[in-house]
Design an enzyme around this catalytic site. Structure first.
Site, PDB file in Angstrom:
ATOM      1  N   LYS A  37      -7.190 -76.601  26.000  1.00  0.00           N
ATOM      2  CA  LYS A  37      -7.067 -76.692  24.196  1.00  0.00           C
ATOM      3  C   LYS A  37      -5.874 -77.324  23.752  1.00  0.00           C
ATOM      4  O   LYS A  37      -4.874 -76.712  24.324  1.00  0.00           O
ATOM      5  CB  LYS A  37      -7.283 -75.269  24.078  1.00  0.00           C
ATOM      6  CG  LYS A  37      -7.897 -75.281  22.597  1.00  0.00           C
ATOM      7  CD  LYS A  37      -8.280 -73.890  22.123  1.00  0.00           C
ATOM      8  CE  LYS A  37      -8.743 -73.818  20.707  1.00  0.00           C
ATOM      9  NZ  LYS A  37      -9.210 -72.596  20.292  1.00  0.00           N
ATOM     10  N   GLU A  57      -8.737 -71.585  27.690  1.00  0.00           N
ATOM     11  CA  GLU A  57      -9.155 -72.935  27.743  1.00  0.00           C
ATOM     12  C   GLU A  57      -7.822 -73.860  28.110  1.00  0.00           C
ATOM     13  O   GLU A  57      -7.132 -73.758  27.332  1.00  0.00           O
ATOM     14  CB  GLU A  57      -9.840 -73.142  26.485  1.00  0.00           C
ATOM     15  CG  GLU A  57     -10.938 -72.396  26.195  1.00  0.00           C
ATOM     16  CD  GLU A  57     -11.550 -72.736  24.812  1.00  0.00           C
ATOM     17  OE1 GLU A  57     -12.356 -73.802  24.654  1.00  0.00           O
ATOM     18  OE2 GLU A  57     -11.374 -71.978  23.824  1.00  0.00           O
ATOM     19  N   GLU A  78     -15.022 -65.551  14.459  1.00  0.00           N
ATOM     20  CA  GLU A  78     -13.955 -65.605  15.553  1.00  0.00           C
ATOM     21  C   GLU A  78     -13.081 -64.367  15.249  1.00  0.00           C
ATOM     22  O   GLU A  78     -12.772 -64.361  14.086  1.00  0.00           O
ATOM     23  CB  GLU A  78     -13.329 -66.758  15.835  1.00  0.00           C
ATOM     24  CG  GLU A  78     -13.839 -67.978  16.133  1.00  0.00           C
ATOM     25  CD  GLU A  78     -13.002 -69.273  16.174  1.00  0.00           C
ATOM     26  OE1 GLU A  78     -11.865 -68.934  15.867  1.00  0.00           O
ATOM     27  OE2 GLU A  78     -13.525 -70.402  16.057  1.00  0.00           O
ATOM     28  N   GLU A  90      -2.742 -70.877  22.182  1.00  0.00           N
ATOM     29  CA  GLU A  90      -4.155 -71.444  22.263  1.00  0.00           C
ATOM     30  C   GLU A  90      -4.884 -71.219  23.562  1.00  0.00           C
ATOM     31  O   GLU A  90      -6.235 -71.159  23.404  1.00  0.00           O
ATOM     32  CB  GLU A  90      -4.308 -72.714  21.478  1.00  0.00           C
ATOM     33  CG  GLU A  90      -3.856 -72.734  20.050  1.00  0.00           C
ATOM     34  CD  GLU A  90      -4.638 -72.074  19.084  1.00  0.00           C
ATOM     35  OE1 GLU A  90      -5.819 -71.638  19.376  1.00  0.00           O
ATOM     36  OE2 GLU A  90      -4.207 -71.953  17.880  1.00  0.00           O
TER      37      GLU A  90
END
Length: 331
Positions: A306, A303, A254, A312
């Site tokens: 999340k 997202e 990642e 995030e």
């Protein structure tokens, strides 16, 4: 890979990035959203953009079905909440029989990531090594030997990171990580590592310049580094050497930069980071100059569900309607 950043002056509204080839770079596919496209539509988006690698965080049947015969290489995740069950050898064999064998080799599963960002004091820590061993045994006994079994760490395990050559796992992490590294050495597997210059920059702005984090610094610093990504990666390599892992390769499982929600988080910075990382990944680091660096960008989509801080929810390369957040153009 070659990258051309166009319209620099209007990065906030539009960034064009040109890719030639995708040999070393993939994209992580997270699903913490209630507004995301179907799995088939997502895999079609990977294909239409020439993205040749994907990280799946769990063995999602619809995604795996869509990946059949796509030629896209896959990191397949074992979620943290099932690690304890996989300390049982039969349960690990059942997991492989259910989640790997029905798809392989028409799905090009390259790595299995047994757990993500487990720390030495995590409740799952004692399960990681036996789960790795049991999954490996199940892979071997099923004649799936091309698949490498590993785990994904974060840099919290690193106690000293600067200068990079002095990198070392923290005292509290050595007992946890050393047997895992021994496992990787024995099986010729890489270590998966989540590498985020963004967080290092945000947490240490007095010492780290934005240009150093975004690959835009001119010239090298006093220890021979021009960017933070290489410094972090080489500190992990140095830490591996100190626990018997000199020959273990690191796959960057990642790396990303948020477009909003926090310090330094903007569409312009994110576009600069992703574009420069894609170009940089074709080469190596000062410690490991022979690239490319296999790297997975985080992430395919924002997202919206999340958990955690606002940033995030803003790491996506694409919006939920499949339009590029940065005007991506792939050769």
């Amino acid at each position: 890979m070659s990258i051309t950043l166009v319209l620099i002056g209007v990065l906030l509204s539009s960034t064009a990035v040109e890719f030639t080839g995708a040999q070393s770079v993939g994209v992580c596919y997270g699903g913490f959203g209630n507004n995301l496209p179907t799995r088939q539509a997502v895999i079609d988006l990977y294909k239409s953009n020439g993205i040749g690698k994907i990280r799946l965080y769990n063995p999602d049947d619809a995604a795996l079905q869509a990946l059949k015969n796509s030629n896209i290489e896959v990191i397949l995740g074992v979620p943290n909440d099932v690690l304890k069950s996989l300390t049982n050898a039969q349960a690990a064999a059942d997991w492989v029989n259910k989640n790997v064998k029905p798809y392989y080799p028409s799905v090009k599963i390259k790595y299995i990531a047994v757990g993500n960002e487990i720390h030495a004091d995590s409740p799952e820590a004692s399960s990681v090594l036996p789960a790795l061993q049991n999954i490996q045994n199940a892979i071997s006994s099923s004649n799936l030997g091309q698949i490498k079994v590993s785990t994904a760490i974060d840099t919290i395990l690193i106690g000293k990171s600067y200068p990079p050559n002095d990198g070392a796992f923290s005292d509290g992490s050595v007992g946890y990580i050393r047997p895992i590294v021994n496992f990787l050495v024995s099986n010729g597997s890489p270590l998966l590592a989540n590498v985020y210059p963004y967080f290092s920059y945000v947490n240490n702005q007095q010492s780290i310049g934005l240009d150093y984090a975004l690959f835009t610094k001119q010239g090298k610093n006093e220890v021979g580094y021009q960017n933070l990504f290489d410094a972090i990666l080489d500190s992990i390599y140095a830490a591996l050497e100190k626990v018997g892992g000199s020959n273990v390769k690191i796959v960057v499982s990642e790396s990303g930069w948020p477009s909003e929600g926090g310090t330094g988080a903007s569409a312009g910075n994110a576009a600069t980071y992703y574009g420069n990382l894609i170009r940089h990944a074709k080469g190596g680091t000062p410690k490991r100059p022979n690239g490319p660096i296999e790297t997975y960008l985080f992430a395919m989509f924002d997202e919206n569900q999340k958990p955690g801080p606002e940033i995030e929810r803003h790491f996506g390369l694409f919006r939920p309607d499949k339009s590029p957040k940065y005007q991506l153009s792939f050769n």
